[in-house]
Design an enzyme around this catalytic site. Structure first.
Site, short mmCIF file in Angstrom:
data_model
loop_
_atom_site.label_atom_id
_atom_site.label_comp_id
_atom_site.label_asym_id
_atom_site.label_seq_id
_atom_site.Cartn_x
_atom_site.Cartn_y
_atom_site.Cartn_z
N HIS A 140 -36.58 14.35 7.14
CA HIS A 140 -36.59 14.42 8.59
C HIS A 140 -37.92 14.98 9.09
O HIS A 140 -38.52 14.43 10.03
CB HIS A 140 -35.42 15.30 9.06
CG HIS A 140 -35.37 15.51 10.54
ND1 HIS A 140 -34.63 14.70 11.38
CD2 HIS A 140 -35.97 16.44 11.34
CE1 HIS A 140 -34.77 15.12 12.63
NE2 HIS A 140 -35.58 16.18 12.63
N GLU A 141 -38.39 16.05 8.47
CA GLU A 141 -39.66 16.65 8.89
C GLU A 141 -40.82 15.72 8.63
O GLU A 141 -41.76 15.63 9.43
CB GLU A 141 -39.86 18.00 8.19
CG GLU A 141 -38.83 19.06 8.54
CD GLU A 141 -38.78 19.37 10.03
OE1 GLU A 141 -39.83 19.24 10.70
OE2 GLU A 141 -37.71 19.74 10.52
N HIS A 144 -41.19 13.27 11.39
CA HIS A 144 -41.91 13.76 12.57
C HIS A 144 -43.42 13.58 12.41
O HIS A 144 -44.13 13.33 13.40
CB HIS A 144 -41.60 15.24 12.81
CG HIS A 144 -40.26 15.50 13.43
ND1 HIS A 144 -39.80 14.78 14.53
CD2 HIS A 144 -39.28 16.39 13.13
CE1 HIS A 144 -38.61 15.22 14.87
NE2 HIS A 144 -38.26 16.20 14.04
N GLU A 199 -35.96 13.00 17.64
CA GLU A 199 -35.02 13.51 16.63
C GLU A 199 -34.25 12.38 15.97
O GLU A 199 -34.09 12.35 14.74
CB GLU A 199 -34.05 14.51 17.27
CG GLU A 199 -34.69 15.80 17.75
CD GLU A 199 -35.14 16.71 16.61
OE1 GLU A 199 -35.13 16.29 15.44
OE2 GLU A 199 -35.50 17.86 16.90
#
Length: 259
Positions: A140-141, A144, A199
């Protein structure tokens, strides 16, 4: 896994107060002096027009280096570090990104990724999650970074006023780090919330990431559920714009479509 060691970041940061723009210029280089002066003024706004992607990445790298210097980074022989190395093996160059990973031995339950590819995982987060769930958070990071959400976030932080009204008011890691000008920039970046679309896009990236790594993509759902069960909605990772049910439903839909 051993318990996370609490590290008093505030006391270390207080010792470093007064470094201000001198440290900022040293970390960022002479080419960043004008930018540093603008940030140090604490009154004006940086002109977005003067910022290049290289500027943002250089500032991000400097902020990551400063945080690494002021925090207790897990050494190579530490069990947390060994675990992260095992989980991130081969990710140094991933999907066109240059990534680096470190563990902070602190009590906050977060992870973050800078636009330059610096990914930092906190040991207390590692205590909560199983390997596949932790991989989901890491994915997930990375998402980003891939979609430049972190770049946009850092750029916004750089053009905002550098004087932070909450300086000295917050507790723990995210409050203490604001005691230097460069730390203020990192603080603003870390504590900012991504948009709902950001997100959800990073959640979708995490599903693909897990599949490519041979990990059950449902771990992305379990990671959110595990953190929510432990902390409710107060955790930084969970305290984002889309509700947890929305994120979980979206993840399940993406996973179903991938099967």
């Amino acid at each position: 896994m051993k318990q996370s060691r609490r590290f008093d970041v505030r006391s270390r940061m207080i010792e470093k107060m007064g470094l201000g723009i001198t440290l900022f210029a040293m970390l960022c280089g002479c080419a960043q002096q004008d930018l540093s002066s603008a940030i140090d003024s604490g009154t004006g706004l940086l002109s977005a027009a003067i910022l290049t992607e290289d500027d943002v990445k250089a500032e991000s790298r400097a902020a990551a280096e400063e945080m690494d210097r002021l925090n207790e980074v897990a050494p190579e022989d530490d069990e947390y570090a060994k675990r992260l190395v095992r989980l991130t093996k081969g990710l140094e160059n991933y999907d066109g990104l240059r990534l680096n990973f470190k563990v902070y031995l602190v009590s906050d339950i977060i992870a973050f990724a800078m636009p330059d590819g610096s990914v930092r995982v906190f040991s207390s987060l590692m205590d909560i999650l199983e390997d596949d769930e932790l991989m989901a958070i890491i994915g997930h990071e990375i998402g980003h970074v891939k979609f430049k959400h972190s770049y946009d976030q850092m750029r916004m932080a750089m053009v905002s006023q550098s004087t932070m009204s909450f300086l000295g008011r917050s507790d723990g890691y995210t409050g203490a780090i604001a005691n230097s000008k460069l730390g203020e920039l990192a603080h603003r970046f870390i504590t900012a919330k991504y948009s709902q679309s950001d997100e959800l896009e990073s959640d979708a990236f995490s599903v693909i990431f897990l599949q490519r790594r041979g990990v059950d993509p449902s771990a992305a759902v379990r990671a959110i559920q595990a953190l929510q069960a432990e902390f409710g909605d107060s955790n930084h990772f969970l305290g984002s714009h889309p509700s947890n049910p929305t994120r979980i439903a979206a993840l399940k839909d993406i996973i179903a479509k991938q099967q």
